[in-house]
Design a protein around this motif. Structure first.
Motif, PDB file in Angstrom:
ATOM      1  N   SER A   1       0.811  -1.221   0.000  1.00 15.34           N
ATOM      2  CA  SER A   1       0.000   0.000   0.000  1.00 15.34           C
ATOM      3  C   SER A   1       0.841   1.267   0.000  1.00 15.34           C
ATOM      4  O   SER A   1       0.370   2.334  -0.407  1.00 15.34           O
ATOM      5  CB  SER A   1      -0.925   0.011   1.217  1.00 15.34           C
ATOM      6  N   GLY A   2       2.069   1.184   0.498  1.00 14.10           N
ATOM      7  CA  GLY A   2       2.909   2.371   0.607  1.00 14.10           C
ATOM      8  C   GLY A   2       2.588   3.254   1.798  1.00 14.10           C
ATOM      9  O   GLY A   2       3.192   4.309   1.971  1.00 14.10           O
ATOM     10  N   LEU A   3       1.663   2.795   2.648  1.00 11.97           N
ATOM     11  CA  LEU A   3       1.210   3.615   3.781  1.00 11.97           C
ATOM     12  C   LEU A   3       2.020   3.377   5.040  1.00 11.97           C
ATOM     13  O   LEU A   3       1.939   4.174   5.978  1.00 11.97           O
ATOM     14  CB  LEU A   3      -0.263   3.306   4.081  1.00 11.97           C
ATOM     15  N   TYR A   4       2.800   2.297   5.058  1.00 13.00           N
ATOM     16  CA  TYR A   4       3.457   1.894   6.295  1.00 13.00           C
ATOM     17  C   TYR A   4       4.980   1.896   6.129  1.00 13.00           C
ATOM     18  O   TYR A   4       5.511   1.406   5.140  1.00 13.00           O
ATOM     19  CB  TYR A   4       2.957   0.513   6.735  1.00 13.00           C
ATOM     20  N   GLU A   5       5.641   2.444   7.142  1.00 13.91           N
ATOM     21  CA  GLU A   5       7.097   2.534   7.107  1.00 13.91           C
ATOM     22  C   GLU A   5       7.757   1.291   7.694  1.00 13.91           C
ATOM     23  O   GLU A   5       8.922   1.015   7.398  1.00 13.91           O
ATOM     24  CB  GLU A   5       7.551   3.776   7.875  1.00 13.91           C
ATOM     25  N   THR A   6       7.017   0.564   8.514  1.00 14.89           N
ATOM     26  CA  THR A   6       7.540  -0.677   9.095  1.00 14.89           C
ATOM     27  C   THR A   6       6.450  -1.740   9.129  1.00 14.89           C
ATOM     28  O   THR A   6       5.259  -1.433   9.175  1.00 14.89           O
ATOM     29  CB  THR A   6       8.055  -0.483  10.544  1.00 14.89           C
ATOM     30  N   LEU A   7       6.911  -2.979   9.116  1.00 17.70           N
ATOM     31  CA  LEU A   7       6.048  -4.142   9.313  1.00 17.70           C
ATOM     32  C   LEU A   7       6.643  -4.979  10.426  1.00 17.70           C
ATOM     33  O   LEU A   7       7.845  -5.273  10.415  1.00 17.70           O
ATOM     34  CB  LEU A   7       5.977  -4.984   8.037  1.00 17.70           C
TER      35      LEU A   7
END
Length: 342
Positions: free
Chosen positions: A147-153
């Motif tokens: 999604s490109g919305l999250y900087e980390t998982l």
């Protein structure tokens, strides 16, 4: 190491603060300060880890700018999101978090969802600096990073992981998403910390979040560095564990619970592994016997299977673990301590 697009430069050892909720305040602060004094600078906790956040606040109020604090909220409604974030900030005695993560939600918040808008607003307001997400479902993990919305998982990852998990790590690197590895010790089933660290060392985009509750555990991880690599002895130990555990084992995440029949699934579905990998005697008490006997109440409603992130056949695991436990009680088989390499 660099934690993806956050650009945070962090020590390769991350501190997972869930277990310190089992220690008193004084012991917890002592462990946390020892970690800080030995270079660990990334600390991960969550709103629902009882008093873990408060212990971090007590330990680090005077050195806040020298460390990175990460927490998580499990709210699925906007008002509760703000309540949980406010509580976390107060408990940790800080006016901002370096990373705030959606905590294993039943869905992956999208850009036009009110919940994600609240998270983004918190970042705009300076209450959080980076946005992340945690999950046990690989489909949610891929949805989040694409999604490109999250900087980390944050996702379960250890030397027991398979090809799909390694592909996920590699995809995170391609997308510059920081990967936080939870359950690096297999939910407690891995006993070889050196092999675990060496495995993680192969991935320059993975930050392991070791769950620590004892000083000696902390010191083990502090003793390893970039020179800790997978040699033949460690590779052999890993292959032995993978053969013994396989893919079809309970990680103890407890997302299958509560059980309508009040069965302690996360314990009963992996009791066989405990009594084979550790001394069996501590588990052969009347208390554990009663806990295992509850598995006979399973009506195979499959609610647990529907909630299990790993889609395990839990009723079958309960039955197998009960039978194996009875065999140990009756002396037909023995618990085995798995030898470790340090």
């Amino acid at each position: 190491m660099r934690l993806g697009k956050t650009n945070l430069e962090v020590n390769k050892n991350g501190f997972g603060a869930l277990p310190i909720q089992r220690r008193n305040m004084a012991d917890s602060v002592e462990i946390l300060r020892h970690a800080y004094e030995n270079g660990i600078d990334f600390y991960d906790t969550a709103h629902f880890y009882t008093d873990s956040e408060a212990k971090l606040g007590a330990a680090f109020e005077d050195v806040r700018e020298d460390i990175y604090l990460a927490s998580k909220g499990a709210a699925e409604e906007v008002e509760e999101f703000w309540n949980q974030l406010e509580t976390s900030l107060k408990s940790m005695k800080t006016d901002y978090l370096d990373l705030y993560q959606f905590h294993n939600l039943s869905f992956c918040p999208k850009e036009d969802d009110d919940l994600y808008k609240a998270m983004f607003q918190a970042k705009e307001d300076g209450l959080i600096r980076h946005i992340g997400i945690t999950t046990h479902k690989i489909t949610h993990a891929h949805e989040a990073i694409e999604s490109g919305l999250y900087e980390t998982l944050q996702y379960p990852f250890s030397y027991l992981s398979g090809e799909s998990e390694i592909n996920l790590v590699n995809r995170c690197k391609e997308l510059d998403v920081g990967f936080l590895a939870m359950k690096g010790m297999g939910g407690g089933l891995i006993t070889n910390s050196k092999a675990s660290y060496a495995f993680m060392n192969q991935f320059d985009n993975v930050l392991p979040i070791w769950g620590i509750q004892k000083m000696e555990e902390l010191d083990e991880f502090l003793s390893y560095d970039e020179t800790t690599v997978l040699d033949d002895e460690l590779k052999e130990a890993i292959e032995k564990d993978k053969k013994e555990l396989g893919d079809d084992f309970c990680r103890g995440c407890a997302y299958c619970m509560p059980c309508p029949e009040e069965i302690n699934i996360s314990m009963c579905a992996r009791m066989s592994l405990w009594i084979r990998r550790f001394p069996a005697e501590p588990y052969l008490t009347e208390e554990y016997h009663e806990i295992l006997n509850k598995t006979l109440d399973c009506v195979e409603c499959y609610e647990c299977v529907e909630k299990c992130p790993y889609e395990l056949e839990i009723p079958r695991l309960l039955k197998e673990n009960y039978e194996d436990y009875q065999n140990v009680l009756n002396g037909k088989t023995k618990g085995v301590r798995n030898e470790t390499v340090h």
